[in-house]
Motif scaffolding. Structure first.
Motif, PDB file in Angstrom:
ATOM      1  N   ILE A  13      11.058  -4.265   5.127  1.00 60.90           N
ATOM      2  CA  ILE A  13       9.835  -4.017   6.494  1.00 60.90           C
ATOM      3  C   ILE A  13       9.538  -5.607   7.270  1.00 60.90           C
ATOM      4  CG2 ILE A  13       7.530  -3.361   6.712  1.00 60.90           C
ATOM      5  CD1 ILE A  13       7.719  -0.909   5.156  1.00 60.90           C
ATOM      6  N   PHE A  14       9.008  -5.998   6.588  1.00 62.10           N
ATOM      7  CA  PHE A  14       8.663  -7.208   6.906  1.00 62.10           C
ATOM      8  C   PHE A  14       9.352  -8.347   7.753  1.00 62.10           C
ATOM      9  CE2 PHE A  14       6.237 -11.536   7.753  1.00 62.10           C
ATOM     10  CZ  PHE A  14       4.825 -10.784   8.311  1.00 62.10           C
ATOM     11  N   ALA A  15      10.730  -8.478   7.153  1.00 57.39           N
ATOM     12  CA  ALA A  15      11.969  -9.337   7.665  1.00 57.39           C
ATOM     13  C   ALA A  15      12.275  -9.003   9.039  1.00 57.39           C
ATOM     14  CB  ALA A  15      13.057  -9.410   6.680  1.00 57.39           C
ATOM     15  N   HIS A  16      12.213  -7.227   9.363  1.00 56.91           N
ATOM     16  CA  HIS A  16      12.786  -7.208  10.257  1.00 56.91           C
ATOM     17  C   HIS A  16      11.123  -7.562  11.398  1.00 56.91           C
ATOM     18  CE1 HIS A  16      14.197  -4.077  13.480  1.00 56.91           C
ATOM     19  NE2 HIS A  16      13.289  -3.082  13.231  1.00 56.91           N
ATOM     20  N   LEU A  17      10.109  -7.134  10.996  1.00 59.57           N
ATOM     21  CA  LEU A  17       9.202  -6.749  11.481  1.00 59.57           C
ATOM     22  C   LEU A  17       8.535  -9.040  11.916  1.00 59.57           C
ATOM     23  CD1 LEU A  17       6.090  -5.963  12.688  1.00 59.57           C
ATOM     24  CD2 LEU A  17       5.361  -6.472  10.467  1.00 59.57           C
ATOM     25  N   SER A  18       9.366  -9.771  11.653  1.00 59.50           N
ATOM     26  CA  SER A  18       8.765 -10.712  11.495  1.00 59.50           C
ATOM     27  C   SER A  18      10.260 -10.924  12.632  1.00 59.50           C
ATOM     28  CB  SER A  18       9.478 -11.731  10.156  1.00 59.50           C
ATOM     29  OG  SER A  18       8.605 -11.511   9.138  1.00 59.50           O
ATOM     30  N   GLY A  19      11.480 -10.592  12.436  1.00 58.28           N
ATOM     31  CA  GLY A  19      12.570 -11.112  13.746  1.00 58.28           C
ATOM     32  C   GLY A  19      11.796 -10.624  14.480  1.00 58.28           C
ATOM     33  N   MET A  20      11.141  -9.639  14.990  1.00 59.33           N
ATOM     34  CA  MET A  20      10.595  -9.003  16.238  1.00 59.33           C
ATOM     35  C   MET A  20       9.288  -9.801  16.789  1.00 59.33           C
ATOM     36  SD  MET A  20      11.004  -4.879  15.875  1.00 59.33           S
ATOM     37  CE  MET A  20       9.845  -5.097  14.313  1.00 59.33           C
ATOM     38  N   ILE A  21       8.598  -9.898  16.026  1.00 63.16           N
ATOM     39  CA  ILE A  21       7.271 -10.440  17.014  1.00 63.16           C
ATOM     40  C   ILE A  21       7.542 -12.413  17.041  1.00 63.16           C
ATOM     41  CG2 ILE A  21       4.908 -12.003  15.912  1.00 63.16           C
ATOM     42  CD1 ILE A  21       4.848  -9.184  14.426  1.00 63.16           C
ATOM     43  N   LEU A  22       8.478 -12.661  16.206  1.00 63.66           N
ATOM     44  CA  LEU A  22       8.542 -14.075  16.541  1.00 63.66           C
ATOM     45  C   LEU A  22       9.359 -14.512  17.223  1.00 63.66           C
ATOM     46  CD1 LEU A  22       9.209 -15.314  12.591  1.00 63.66           C
ATOM     47  CD2 LEU A  22       7.411 -16.043  13.978  1.00 63.66           C
ATOM     48  N   ASN A  23       9.941 -13.599  18.382  1.00 64.19           N
ATOM     49  CA  ASN A  23      11.386 -13.437  19.169  1.00 64.19           C
ATOM     50  C   ASN A  23      10.056 -12.545  20.161  1.00 64.19           C
ATOM     51  OD1 ASN A  23      13.378 -14.913  18.501  1.00 64.19           O
ATOM     52  ND2 ASN A  23      14.055 -13.449  17.386  1.00 64.19           N
ATOM     53  N   GLU A  24       8.415 -12.213  20.281  1.00 58.76           N
ATOM     54  CA  GLU A  24       8.466 -11.700  21.194  1.00 58.76           C
ATOM     55  C   GLU A  24       6.654 -12.174  21.601  1.00 58.76           C
ATOM     56  OE1 GLU A  24       8.299  -7.884  22.797  1.00 58.76           O
ATOM     57  OE2 GLU A  24       7.342  -9.949  24.339  1.00 58.76           O
ATOM     58  N   LYS A  25       6.673 -12.579  23.272  1.00 64.57           N
ATOM     59  CA  LYS A  25       5.582 -13.109  22.701  1.00 64.57           C
ATOM     60  C   LYS A  25       3.690 -12.495  23.393  1.00 64.57           C
ATOM     61  CE  LYS A  25       7.628 -17.623  24.631  1.00 64.57           C
ATOM     62  NZ  LYS A  25       7.749 -18.832  25.604  1.00 64.57           N
ATOM     63  N   ASP A  26       4.843 -11.277  23.909  1.00 65.95           N
ATOM     64  CA  ASP A  26       3.192 -10.249  24.471  1.00 65.95           C
ATOM     65  C   ASP A  26       2.129  -9.808  23.112  1.00 65.95           C
ATOM     66  OD1 ASP A  26       3.168  -7.166  26.978  1.00 65.95           O
ATOM     67  OD2 ASP A  26       1.948  -8.569  25.182  1.00 65.95           O
ATOM     68  N   ALA A  27       1.208 -10.280  22.628  1.00 68.40           N
ATOM     69  CA  ALA A  27       0.276 -10.063  21.658  1.00 68.40           C
ATOM     70  C   ALA A  27       0.557  -8.811  21.169  1.00 68.40           C
ATOM     71  CB  ALA A  27      -0.822 -10.737  21.791  1.00 68.40           C
ATOM     72  N   THR A  28      -0.192  -7.850  22.536  1.00 71.12           N
ATOM     73  CA  THR A  28       0.328  -6.467  22.441  1.00 71.12           C
ATOM     74  C   THR A  28       1.487  -5.203  21.303  1.00 71.12           C
ATOM     75  OG1 THR A  28      -1.411  -6.143  24.187  1.00 71.12           O
ATOM     76  CG2 THR A  28      -0.194  -4.347  24.031  1.00 71.12           C
ATOM     77  N   SER A  29       2.633  -6.237  22.266  1.00 67.38           N
ATOM     78  CA  SER A  29       3.438  -5.385  21.487  1.00 67.38           C
ATOM     79  C   SER A  29       3.808  -6.165  19.937  1.00 67.38           C
ATOM     80  CB  SER A  29       5.087  -5.948  22.394  1.00 67.38           C
ATOM     81  OG  SER A  29       4.582  -5.580  23.675  1.00 67.38           O
ATOM     82  N   THR A  41       4.161   1.594   5.895  1.00 60.46           N
ATOM     83  CA  THR A  41       4.125   0.875   4.213  1.00 60.46           C
ATOM     84  C   THR A  41       3.273   2.088   3.559  1.00 60.46           C
ATOM     85  OG1 THR A  41       4.114  -1.060   5.390  1.00 60.46           O
ATOM     86  CG2 THR A  41       3.344  -0.754   3.211  1.00 60.46           C
ATOM     87  N   VAL A  42       2.361   2.485   4.118  1.00 56.40           N
ATOM     88  CA  VAL A  42       1.781   3.442   3.925  1.00 56.40           C
ATOM     89  C   VAL A  42       1.743   4.753   3.482  1.00 56.40           C
ATOM     90  CG1 VAL A  42      -0.919   4.320   2.588  1.00 56.40           C
ATOM     91  CG2 VAL A  42      -0.186   1.904   3.151  1.00 56.40           C
TER      92      VAL A  42
END
Length: 241
Positions: A13-29, A41-42
Protein backbone atom coordinates in the motif's frame (compact mmCIF):
# COMPACT_ATOMS: atom_id res chain seq x y z
CA UNK A 1 -5.36 -8.83 7.74
CA UNK A 2 -3.25 -10.57 10.38
CA UNK A 3 -0.17 -9.23 12.14
CA UNK A 4 1.91 -11.72 10.13
CA UNK A 5 0.78 -10.22 6.85
CA UNK A 6 0.92 -6.58 8.04
CA UNK A 7 4.45 -5.74 6.76
CA UNK A 8 3.70 -7.17 3.31
CA UNK A 9 0.31 -5.48 2.96
CA UNK A 10 1.46 -2.12 4.30
CA UNK A 11 4.58 -2.30 2.15
CA UNK A 12 2.44 -2.76 -0.94
CA UNK A 13 0.00 0.00 0.00
CA UNK A 14 2.64 2.49 1.01
CA UNK A 15 4.96 1.81 -1.95
CA UNK A 16 2.08 2.72 -4.25
CA UNK A 17 1.11 5.68 -2.09
CA UNK A 18 4.67 7.01 -1.92
CA UNK A 19 5.01 7.05 -5.67
CA UNK A 20 1.88 9.14 -6.01
CA UNK A 21 2.63 11.59 -3.21
CA UNK A 22 6.29 12.20 -4.03
CA UNK A 23 5.26 13.25 -7.53
CA UNK A 24 2.32 15.29 -6.28
CA UNK A 25 2.89 18.86 -5.12
CA UNK A 26 -0.74 19.48 -4.28
CA UNK A 27 -1.14 18.80 -0.55
CA UNK A 28 -4.89 18.31 -0.89
CA UNK A 29 -4.43 15.51 -3.39
CA UNK A 30 -1.82 13.91 -1.13
CA UNK A 31 -4.24 14.10 1.79
CA UNK A 32 -6.96 12.42 -0.25
CA UNK A 33 -4.63 9.55 -1.13
CA UNK A 34 -3.74 9.09 2.55
CA UNK A 35 -7.39 9.04 3.59
CA UNK A 36 -8.14 6.28 1.10
CA UNK A 37 -4.99 4.40 2.14
CA UNK A 38 -6.19 4.46 5.76
CA UNK A 39 -9.59 3.14 4.69
CA UNK A 40 -7.93 0.32 2.76
CA UNK A 41 -5.48 -0.50 5.55
CA UNK A 42 -8.24 -0.90 8.18
CA UNK A 43 -10.89 -3.16 6.57
CA UNK A 44 -13.41 -2.65 9.38
CA UNK A 45 -13.56 1.11 8.71
CA UNK A 46 -16.51 2.53 6.81
CA UNK A 47 -14.81 5.93 6.39
CA UNK A 48 -11.46 7.60 6.95
CA UNK A 49 -9.91 11.04 7.15
CA UNK A 50 -6.53 12.75 7.22
CA UNK A 51 -5.31 16.17 8.32
CA UNK A 52 -1.90 17.77 7.83
CA UNK A 53 -1.12 20.66 10.17
CA UNK A 54 1.07 23.71 9.62
CA UNK A 55 3.53 25.31 12.02
CA UNK A 56 0.73 27.27 13.72
CA UNK A 57 -1.32 24.18 14.46
CA UNK A 58 -3.89 24.92 11.77
CA UNK A 59 -4.96 22.51 9.09
CA UNK A 60 -2.78 22.87 6.00
CA UNK A 61 -4.83 20.30 4.15
CA UNK A 62 -7.39 17.64 4.93
CA UNK A 63 -9.35 14.99 3.14
CA UNK A 64 -11.95 12.32 3.80
CA UNK A 65 -13.51 9.39 2.03
CA UNK A 66 -17.09 10.66 2.26
CA UNK A 67 -19.08 13.82 3.17
CA UNK A 68 -20.16 12.55 6.60
CA UNK A 69 -16.56 11.99 7.67
CA UNK A 70 -15.63 15.44 6.34
CA UNK A 71 -18.40 17.11 8.35
CA UNK A 72 -17.70 15.41 11.68
CA UNK A 73 -13.95 15.80 11.24
CA UNK A 74 -14.23 19.51 10.47
CA UNK A 75 -16.37 19.99 13.57
CA UNK A 76 -13.50 18.76 15.75
CA UNK A 77 -11.29 21.62 14.68
CA UNK A 78 -14.09 24.15 14.87
CA UNK A 79 -15.07 23.10 18.41
CA UNK A 80 -11.47 22.53 19.53
CA UNK A 81 -12.23 19.05 20.84
CA UNK A 82 -12.30 15.46 19.64
CA UNK A 83 -10.18 12.31 19.40
CA UNK A 84 -7.99 13.61 16.57
CA UNK A 85 -7.00 16.73 18.48
CA UNK A 86 -6.39 14.59 21.56
CA UNK A 87 -4.24 12.17 19.54
CA UNK A 88 -2.31 15.13 18.20
CA UNK A 89 -1.88 16.72 21.64
CA UNK A 90 -0.82 13.57 23.49
CA UNK A 91 0.96 11.70 20.73
CA UNK A 92 -1.11 8.64 21.62
CA UNK A 93 -3.85 6.87 19.63
CA UNK A 94 -7.40 7.62 20.70
CA UNK A 95 -10.12 4.97 20.41
CA UNK A 96 -13.85 5.40 20.92
CA UNK A 97 -15.50 2.01 21.28
CA UNK A 98 -19.08 3.30 21.41
CA UNK A 99 -20.11 6.90 20.73
CA UNK A 100 -23.40 6.29 22.56
CA UNK A 101 -21.58 5.84 25.88
CA UNK A 102 -18.43 7.96 25.33
CA UNK A 103 -18.08 10.79 27.88
CA UNK A 104 -15.06 12.62 26.45
CA UNK A 105 -15.50 15.62 24.13
CA UNK A 106 -19.22 16.04 24.97
CA UNK A 107 -20.05 18.78 22.45
CA UNK A 108 -18.55 16.83 19.57
CA UNK A 109 -19.49 13.27 20.50
CA UNK A 110 -23.21 14.01 20.77
CA UNK A 111 -23.35 15.27 17.20
CA UNK A 112 -21.25 12.37 15.91
CA UNK A 113 -23.44 9.77 17.56
CA UNK A 114 -26.53 11.38 16.03
CA UNK A 115 -24.90 11.16 12.60
CA UNK A 116 -24.71 7.37 12.80
CA UNK A 117 -21.05 6.94 13.73
CA UNK A 118 -20.58 4.11 16.24
CA UNK A 119 -16.81 3.89 16.78
CA UNK A 120 -13.70 5.93 16.02
CA UNK A 121 -9.94 5.42 15.95
CA UNK A 122 -7.39 8.22 15.52
CA UNK A 123 -3.61 7.94 15.29
CA UNK A 124 -1.15 10.84 15.54
CA UNK A 125 1.43 11.48 12.84
CA UNK A 126 4.75 12.35 14.47
CA UNK A 127 7.97 13.20 12.66
CA UNK A 128 11.17 13.85 14.63
CA UNK A 129 9.16 14.76 17.69
CA UNK A 130 6.83 17.09 15.79
CA UNK A 131 3.12 16.41 15.58
CA UNK A 132 2.38 16.95 11.90
CA UNK A 133 -1.16 15.62 11.60
CA UNK A 134 -3.57 12.77 12.27
CA UNK A 135 -5.10 9.79 10.52
CA UNK A 136 -8.52 8.58 11.62
CA UNK A 137 -11.05 5.93 10.72
CA UNK A 138 -14.74 5.65 11.54
CA UNK A 139 -17.30 2.86 11.58
CA UNK A 140 -21.08 2.78 11.87
CA UNK A 141 -20.99 -0.11 14.33
CA UNK A 142 -19.66 0.19 17.91
CA UNK A 143 -16.56 -1.78 18.92
CA UNK A 144 -15.31 -1.94 15.32
CA UNK A 145 -11.66 -1.32 16.22
CA UNK A 146 -9.38 -3.40 18.44
CA UNK A 147 -5.66 -3.68 19.05
CA UNK A 148 -5.05 -5.01 15.53
CA UNK A 149 -6.59 -1.88 14.00
CA UNK A 150 -4.69 0.37 16.41
CA UNK A 151 -1.48 -1.31 15.26
CA UNK A 152 -2.32 -1.08 11.55
CA UNK A 153 -3.34 2.57 11.59
CA UNK A 154 -0.32 3.44 13.72
CA UNK A 155 2.06 1.86 11.21
CA UNK A 156 0.51 3.79 8.35
CA UNK A 157 0.52 7.02 10.36
CA UNK A 158 4.21 6.60 11.19
CA UNK A 159 5.13 5.96 7.57
CA UNK A 160 2.99 8.85 6.32
CA UNK A 161 4.51 11.19 8.92
CA UNK A 162 8.01 10.35 7.72
CA UNK A 163 7.01 10.91 4.12
CA UNK A 164 5.18 14.19 4.67
CA UNK A 165 7.20 15.48 7.60
CA UNK A 166 10.21 16.10 5.43
CA UNK A 167 8.18 18.63 3.47
CA UNK A 168 7.67 20.81 6.57
CA UNK A 169 10.27 23.06 8.17
CA UNK A 170 12.10 21.17 10.94
CA UNK A 171 12.59 24.48 12.77
CA UNK A 172 8.90 25.21 13.33
CA UNK A 173 7.14 22.66 15.57
CA UNK A 174 3.39 22.37 15.45
CA UNK A 175 1.68 24.10 18.37
CA UNK A 176 -1.66 22.74 19.44
CA UNK A 177 -2.30 25.49 22.01
CA UNK A 178 -2.62 28.19 19.36
CA UNK A 179 -5.06 26.10 17.34
CA UNK A 180 -7.25 25.59 20.39
CA UNK A 181 -7.12 29.31 21.22
CA UNK A 182 -8.14 30.22 17.69
CA UNK A 183 -10.99 27.69 17.90
CA UNK A 184 -12.68 29.45 20.82
CA UNK A 185 -14.34 32.11 18.66
CA UNK A 186 -15.52 29.50 16.19
CA UNK A 187 -16.87 27.32 18.99
CA UNK A 188 -18.87 30.25 20.38
CA UNK A 189 -20.32 30.98 16.94
CA UNK A 190 -21.42 27.38 16.48
CA UNK A 191 -22.87 27.32 19.99
CA UNK A 192 -24.90 30.48 19.36
CA UNK A 193 -26.17 29.17 16.03
CA UNK A 194 -27.23 25.94 17.72
CA UNK A 195 -29.07 28.04 20.29
CA UNK A 196 -30.95 29.85 17.53
CA UNK A 197 -32.02 26.55 15.98
CA UNK A 198 -33.06 25.26 19.40
CA UNK A 199 -35.34 28.26 19.88
CA UNK A 200 -36.67 28.47 16.34
CA UNK A 201 -37.28 24.77 15.74
CA UNK A 202 -37.81 23.57 19.33
CA UNK A 203 -34.79 21.21 19.25
CA UNK A 204 -32.48 19.96 21.96
CA UNK A 205 -28.78 20.86 21.69
CA UNK A 206 -27.61 17.56 20.20
CA UNK A 207 -30.26 17.65 17.49
CA UNK A 208 -29.47 21.31 16.76
CA UNK A 209 -25.77 20.51 16.28
CA UNK A 210 -26.69 17.59 14.05
CA UNK A 211 -28.86 19.93 11.97
CA UNK A 212 -25.85 22.22 11.53
CA UNK A 213 -23.74 19.28 10.35
CA UNK A 214 -26.41 18.16 7.91
CA UNK A 215 -26.75 21.65 6.41
CA UNK A 216 -22.98 21.91 6.01
CA UNK A 217 -22.74 18.48 4.40
CA UNK A 218 -25.62 18.94 1.95
CA UNK A 219 -24.44 22.41 0.89
CA UNK A 220 -20.75 21.42 0.78
CA UNK A 221 -19.78 24.24 3.14
CA UNK A 222 -17.91 24.53 6.43
CA UNK A 223 -19.94 24.25 9.62
CA UNK A 224 -18.70 27.66 10.75
CA UNK A 225 -20.02 29.24 7.52
CA UNK A 226 -23.45 27.70 8.02
CA UNK A 227 -23.46 28.84 11.65
CA UNK A 228 -22.51 32.39 10.66
CA UNK A 229 -25.30 32.47 8.09
CA UNK A 230 -27.85 31.38 10.70
CA UNK A 231 -26.69 34.15 13.06
CA UNK A 232 -26.79 36.74 10.27
CA UNK A 233 -30.37 35.79 9.39
CA UNK A 234 -31.33 35.90 13.06
CA UNK A 235 -29.85 39.39 13.44
CA UNK A 236 -31.76 40.61 10.40
CA UNK A 237 -34.97 39.33 11.99
CA UNK A 238 -34.18 41.15 15.23
CA UNK A 239 -34.50 38.00 17.33
CA UNK A 240 -32.28 36.53 20.07
CA UNK A 241 -31.46 32.90 20.91
Amino acid sequence: MSFDSTPVELGRIFAHLSGMILNEKDATSAASKLAWAAHQTVPSATGAGFSLLDEDGKRLSSASTDPTVEAIDALQYELGQGPCLSAWATGEPQRVDDTATETRWPDWIGAVSSMGIGSILSSPMIYRGRHVGALKVYAAEPHAFGETEVHLLGLLANAAATLLGTAQSIDTPVRLSKALTDALTTRDTIGLAAGVLMAQEHLNRDVARTRLLERARTSNRRVIDVASEILTDWEKQGESP
